[in-house]
Design an enzyme around this catalytic site. Structure first.
Site, short mmCIF file in Angstrom:
data_model
loop_
_atom_site.label_atom_id
_atom_site.label_comp_id
_atom_site.label_asym_id
_atom_site.label_seq_id
_atom_site.Cartn_x
_atom_site.Cartn_y
_atom_site.Cartn_z
N ARG A 98 86.27 70.27 80.62
CA ARG A 98 86.85 71.26 81.51
C ARG A 98 86.94 70.67 82.91
O ARG A 98 86.40 69.60 83.17
CB ARG A 98 86.03 72.57 81.49
CG ARG A 98 84.53 72.27 81.56
CD ARG A 98 83.73 73.11 82.44
NE ARG A 98 84.21 73.20 83.78
CZ ARG A 98 83.96 72.31 84.74
NH1 ARG A 98 83.26 71.20 84.51
NH2 ARG A 98 84.41 72.49 85.96
N ALA A 109 90.02 70.51 86.17
CA ALA A 109 91.43 70.12 86.12
C ALA A 109 91.67 68.61 85.85
O ALA A 109 92.39 68.27 84.91
CB ALA A 109 92.11 70.56 87.41
N GLN A 136 79.38 77.46 85.41
CA GLN A 136 79.62 76.03 85.68
C GLN A 136 78.73 75.53 86.82
O GLN A 136 78.34 74.36 86.84
CB GLN A 136 81.10 75.79 86.05
CG GLN A 136 82.08 75.93 84.91
CD GLN A 136 82.67 77.33 84.84
OE1 GLN A 136 82.02 78.30 85.22
NE2 GLN A 136 83.88 77.45 84.33
N ASP A 180 92.62 74.02 90.85
CA ASP A 180 93.29 73.85 89.55
C ASP A 180 94.80 73.73 89.71
O ASP A 180 95.47 73.13 88.89
CB ASP A 180 92.95 75.00 88.61
CG ASP A 180 91.52 74.85 88.15
OD1 ASP A 180 90.60 75.25 88.88
OD2 ASP A 180 91.32 74.26 87.06
N LYS A 236 88.56 78.41 90.53
CA LYS A 236 87.67 79.29 89.76
C LYS A 236 87.53 80.67 90.41
O LYS A 236 87.42 80.78 91.62
CB LYS A 236 86.30 78.60 89.63
CG LYS A 236 85.25 79.34 88.85
CD LYS A 236 85.71 79.77 87.48
CE LYS A 236 86.28 78.64 86.64
NZ LYS A 236 87.03 79.15 85.44
O1 MRU Z 1 87.37 76.85 83.94
P1 MRU Z 1 87.03 75.49 84.46
O2 MRU Z 1 85.58 75.17 84.38
O3 MRU Z 1 87.91 74.41 83.86
O4 MRU Z 1 87.39 75.60 86.01
C1 MRU Z 1 87.19 74.49 86.83
C2 MRU Z 1 87.46 74.73 88.26
O5 MRU Z 1 87.85 75.79 88.66
C3 MRU Z 1 87.30 73.55 89.18
O6 MRU Z 1 86.92 73.98 90.45
C4 MRU Z 1 88.64 72.82 89.29
O7 MRU Z 1 89.16 72.52 88.03
C5 MRU Z 1 88.53 71.59 90.08
S1 MRU Z 1 87.68 70.35 89.21
C6 MRU Z 1 87.62 68.93 90.08
#
Ligand code: MRU
Length: 347
Positions: free
Chosen positions: A47, A49, A195, A236, A247
């Site tokens: 998980r 981005a 997370q 993302d 998030k």
């Molecule tokens: O649902 P997730 O855990 O994939 O969400 C991740 C996030 O929101 C991160 O902040 C984002 O992807 C940036 S990661 C460098």
């Protein structure tokens, strides 16, 4: 320092550090074909981005490798179908679509199916390496953002686990720490998937950076007390005007930061910028299972049958964002101009 690398390509297999099992267990799951990689993205074993983007690149390479077709037109048709399936794994992080489009574009430029297969694997490996380089560049650009004796708050996990290595927002925090400064770090637990509690806190421990875990709703109180000097998150998808999807809970932090006169920074690679969208209202927001809200690890915590709504992301309007740290440099408002510059200089 032992680098955290959540994605590894070995002997024709994609090996992923299962992020649903951390921090209690460090388990590797293997994807032997592209559908297994898609499943790992859907189930959030991988998980974040940029990590989703790198996994998608390997998924395209595996889809091509496993096609038993020599006619290029028929091959490309099947590869594009696989690309559609890979892109559908999750909707919000644009790095997923960006990676698939880049891989399919490269496949199109090759003359025969054997060279496509070889070239796609080389490209996926290059994208994994490139991601680490980009993250370190972001760290370098942002290494003076946190003053000596200051403090920073981060949300969700935008660390090595969310990328090929080093991280985006956590990468910037790490670069400040490695720049010899001492400061306090707070990280939110990030309900409901945790997370922050499970992954970011684990990463800070591994990095030897002292951090304090807080519940999401403690952020406002800490800011009002003057305990947070700046906020740094990942993203993302960023629209051309700087509106930023990240998030769920990020928007709340950004508004609170503005109210309390605290800078709010986003750290993200150019592959997260979606210049095809003029503003954040056009960003698709993933809606996740209500079970994540009503249950905790299979144990019911809300009354049986209660309605729950679980958006995975929110959009922070650009007016709350002080700066966006990219590999090209630091973009500041007005973002329509500065992101255009950043995107063009990263080409
Ligand atoms: O649902 P997730 O855990 O994939 O969400 C991740 C996030 O929101 C991160 O902040 C984002 O992807 C940036 S990661 C460098």
């Amino acid at each position: 320092m032992n680098e955290i690398r959540p994605i590894e390509w070995a002997n024709g297999t994609l090996r992923l550090l299962d992020q649903t099992r951390l921090p209690s267990e460090e388990v590797i799951v293997e994807a032997h074909g592209y559908l297994e990689a898609v499943n790992a993205i859907k189930t959030m074993q991988v998980r974040g981005a940029p990590a989703i983007g790198v996994t998608a690149a390997y998924a395209v390479a595996m889809a091509a490798r496993d096609l038993d077709i020599t006619d290029k037109t028929a091959f490309m048709q099947r590869l594009e179908e696989a690309g559609v399936t890979i892109k559908a794994a999750r909707p919000t992080a644009v790095n997923l679509m960006w990676a698939v489009d880049r891989m399919v574009g490269i496949a199109n430029s090759e003359s025969d199916t054997n060279s496509i297969k070889q070239r796609l694997l080389t490209e996926a490996i290059a994208m994994e390496k490139e991601d680490e380089v980009i993250n370190r560049q972001m760290g370098d650009h942002g290494k003076d953002l946190i003053p000596e004796g200051g403090s920073v708050l981060t949300h969700c996990n935008a660390g090595a686990l969310a990328t090929a290595a080093f991280g985006t927002a956590v990468g910037v925090i790490r670069a400040n720490w490695e720049n010899g400064k001492h400061f306090s770090v707070f990280n939110t637990e990030t309900r409901p998937f945790l997370q922050g509690a499970r992954l970011t806190a684990w990463e800070f421990q591994k990095l030897g950076i002292p951090s304090t875990l807080v519940v999401d709703s403690a952020a406002g109180m800490l800011m009002r007390r003057g305990e947070i000097g700046c906020v740094i998150t990942g993203a993302d998808r960023i629209a051309a005007n700087g509106d930023t999807a990240n998030k769920i809970g990020t928007y709340t932090l950004a508004v609170l930061a503005k109210e309390n006169g605290i800078p709010f920074y986003v750290a993200a690679p150019i592959s997260t910028v979606d210049m095809s969208l003029s503003n954040g209202d056009q960003i698709e927001i993933e809606e996740r299972s209500s079970d994540e809200v009503t249950e905790f690890r299979g144990v019911q915590i809300a009354p049986e049958g209660v309605e729950a709504y679980n958006p995975g992301f929110d959009v922070t309007p650009a007016k709350y964002v002080s700066a966006i740290i990219t590999e090209a440099g630091i973009a500041r408002p007005p973002f329509n101009e500065s992101l255009n510059w950043a995107v063009n200089s990263a080409k």
